[in-house]
Design a protein around this motif. Structure first.
Motif, PDB file in Angstrom:
ATOM      1  N   ARG A   1       0.879  -1.204  -0.027  1.00  0.00           N
ATOM      2  CA  ARG A   1       0.002  -0.006   0.105  1.00  0.00           C
ATOM      3  C   ARG A   1       0.890   1.170   0.016  1.00  0.00           C
ATOM      4  NH1 ARG A   1      -5.177  -1.625  -1.554  1.00  0.00           N
ATOM      5  NH2 ARG A   1      -5.830  -3.084  -0.522  1.00  0.00           N
ATOM      6  N   PHE A   2       0.762   2.151  -0.992  1.00  0.00           N
ATOM      7  CA  PHE A   2       1.471   3.335  -0.863  1.00  0.00           C
ATOM      8  C   PHE A   2       0.688   4.314  -1.991  1.00  0.00           C
ATOM      9  CE2 PHE A   2       3.295   0.416  -4.126  1.00  0.00           C
ATOM     10  CZ  PHE A   2       3.221   1.057  -5.361  1.00  0.00           C
ATOM     11  N   ARG A   3       0.895   5.635  -1.891  1.00  0.00           N
ATOM     12  CA  ARG A   3       0.331   6.683  -2.359  1.00  0.00           C
ATOM     13  C   ARG A   3       0.401   6.674  -3.943  1.00  0.00           C
ATOM     14  NH1 ARG A   3       0.827  13.173  -0.794  1.00  0.00           N
ATOM     15  NH2 ARG A   3      -1.143  13.763  -1.590  1.00  0.00           N
ATOM     16  N   TYR A   4      -0.810   6.763  -4.396  1.00  0.00           N
ATOM     17  CA  TYR A   4      -0.768   6.789  -5.955  1.00  0.00           C
ATOM     18  C   TYR A   4      -0.359   5.391  -6.864  1.00  0.00           C
ATOM     19  CZ  TYR A   4      -0.846  11.757  -5.369  1.00  0.00           C
ATOM     20  OH  TYR A   4      -1.316  12.955  -4.835  1.00  0.00           O
ATOM     21  N   ARG A   5      -0.730   4.217  -5.827  1.00  0.00           N
ATOM     22  CA  ARG A   5      -0.274   2.877  -6.395  1.00  0.00           C
ATOM     23  C   ARG A   5      -1.021   2.628  -7.565  1.00  0.00           C
ATOM     24  NH1 ARG A   5      -2.177  -2.523  -3.580  1.00  0.00           N
ATOM     25  NH2 ARG A   5      -4.116  -1.738  -4.575  1.00  0.00           N
ATOM     26  N   ASP A   6      -2.227   2.675  -7.785  1.00  0.00           N
ATOM     27  CA  ASP A   6      -3.146   2.363  -8.912  1.00  0.00           C
ATOM     28  C   ASP A   6      -2.687   3.348 -10.090  1.00  0.00           C
ATOM     29  OD1 ASP A   6      -4.269   0.357  -7.371  1.00  0.00           O
ATOM     30  OD2 ASP A   6      -6.066   1.371  -6.905  1.00  0.00           O
ATOM     31  N   ARG A   7      -2.617   4.512 -10.035  1.00  0.00           N
ATOM     32  CA  ARG A   7      -2.274   5.383 -10.788  1.00  0.00           C
ATOM     33  C   ARG A   7      -0.799   5.205 -11.630  1.00  0.00           C
ATOM     34  NH1 ARG A   7      -4.349  11.294  -8.446  1.00  0.00           N
ATOM     35  NH2 ARG A   7      -6.451  10.674  -8.344  1.00  0.00           N
TER      36      ARG A   7
END
Length: 282
Positions: free
Chosen positions: A106-112
């Motif tokens: 889990r980390f910021r903007y992972r999906d983007r």
């Protein structure tokens, strides 16, 4: 009697059409390989003059011996195997790490970031070769195995496939390992990797074939005949005096054999991997 046979005929009809269609498509795929093998046994002068005939005036087995004498074919085969095996191994390792990061961490903007990563799949190789060559030249890697392997070992194809497999796996084993004190790397190596043994083999097979058949990048980065791979070796049969078609087809037949063996040996796993990798998970 008639009422029972009518549904049977209705079921048999589409099944028969499907089987005939499969046979026709199969013949369409096999025929080019059959033509290539038949051409490799023709005298070179008859390849273009024999019309639609599969057979020449005689069987020219000497075309296969000419492959080994006209070019350093043994060295070329070794180069291709080292590049394909080394590249596939490195690419599978990188793909596993990338897939685990995008599927489990889990980390910021992972999906983007993953969408941007997938966007690199639409970039044609012709766009990348110039900047890649400049970087390889500055790193003094031109005409080396490293230059053949490294640039395309960090693609998104393997990571996407393995991520789709990972999304279908339950997290129970990972949670149990985490409770026992295992870290991320240990979970990846001792829990996730064994569960992905079959998908890893499938992705490795795809990547091996991709490296084995690569032509444009080796053509640009390699200038020494001793470092040539099979696609470049096939080009050696064409020159200013024309193309020696018989030995060329013999060399092409030998070059296709490893890929065919991999596909035949793993056909069930490959079909299952494409279906599950393309549509499994969310």
């Amino acid at each position: 009697m008639t009422a029972e046979s009518a549904p049977a005929r209705r079921r048999t009809g589409p099944g028969l059409v499907s089987r005939v269609g499969i046979v026709v498509v199969g013949i369409g795929f096999v025929f080019p390989f059959l033509w290539m093998f038949a051409t490799s046994l023709k005298p070179s002068l008859e390849v273009l003059s024999s019309g639609g005939s599969l057979l020449g005036s005689r069987v020219e087995w000497s075309n296969y011996s000419a492959v080994w004498t006209a070019t350093p074919f043994a060295r070329i085969l070794l180069n291709s195997f080292l590049v394909a095996a080394g590249g596939a191994l490195l690419a599978v390792t990188v793909s596993l790490l990338s897939a685990y990061a995008f599927a489990r961490l889990r980390f910021r903007y992972r999906d983007r970031l993953f969408l941007v990563f997938l966007g690199t799949l639409v970039l044609p190789q012709e766009i990348l070769v110039i900047p890649l060559y400049i970087m390889a030249s500055r790193a003094e890697m031109v005409n080396t195995y490293a230059a053949l392997i490294l640039p395309f070992a960090f693609g998104a194809f393997g990571a996407f496939m393995l991520r789709q497999f990972l999304l279908t796996l339950p997290r129970d084993y990972e949670e149990a390992a985490r409770i026992d004190g295992a870290g991320q790397l240990r979970i990846l190596l001792h829990v996730i990797a064994p569960l992905l043994r079959a998908p890893l083999a499938i992705v490795g097979a795809f990547l091996f074939i991709e490296y084995w058949n690569s032509f444009l990048w080796p053509l640009i980065i390699i200038y020494d005949q001793e470092m040539a791979t099979l696609p470049l070796g096939l080009q050696m049969f064409s020159g200013e005096r024309g193309t020696d078609w018989g030995p060329l087809m013999a060399a092409a037949t030998l070059a296709v054999i490893p890929s065919l063996l991999i596909v035949v040996a793993m056909q069930k796993q490959l079909a299952h991997g494409v279906n599950l990798g393309g549509f499994g998970g969310r």
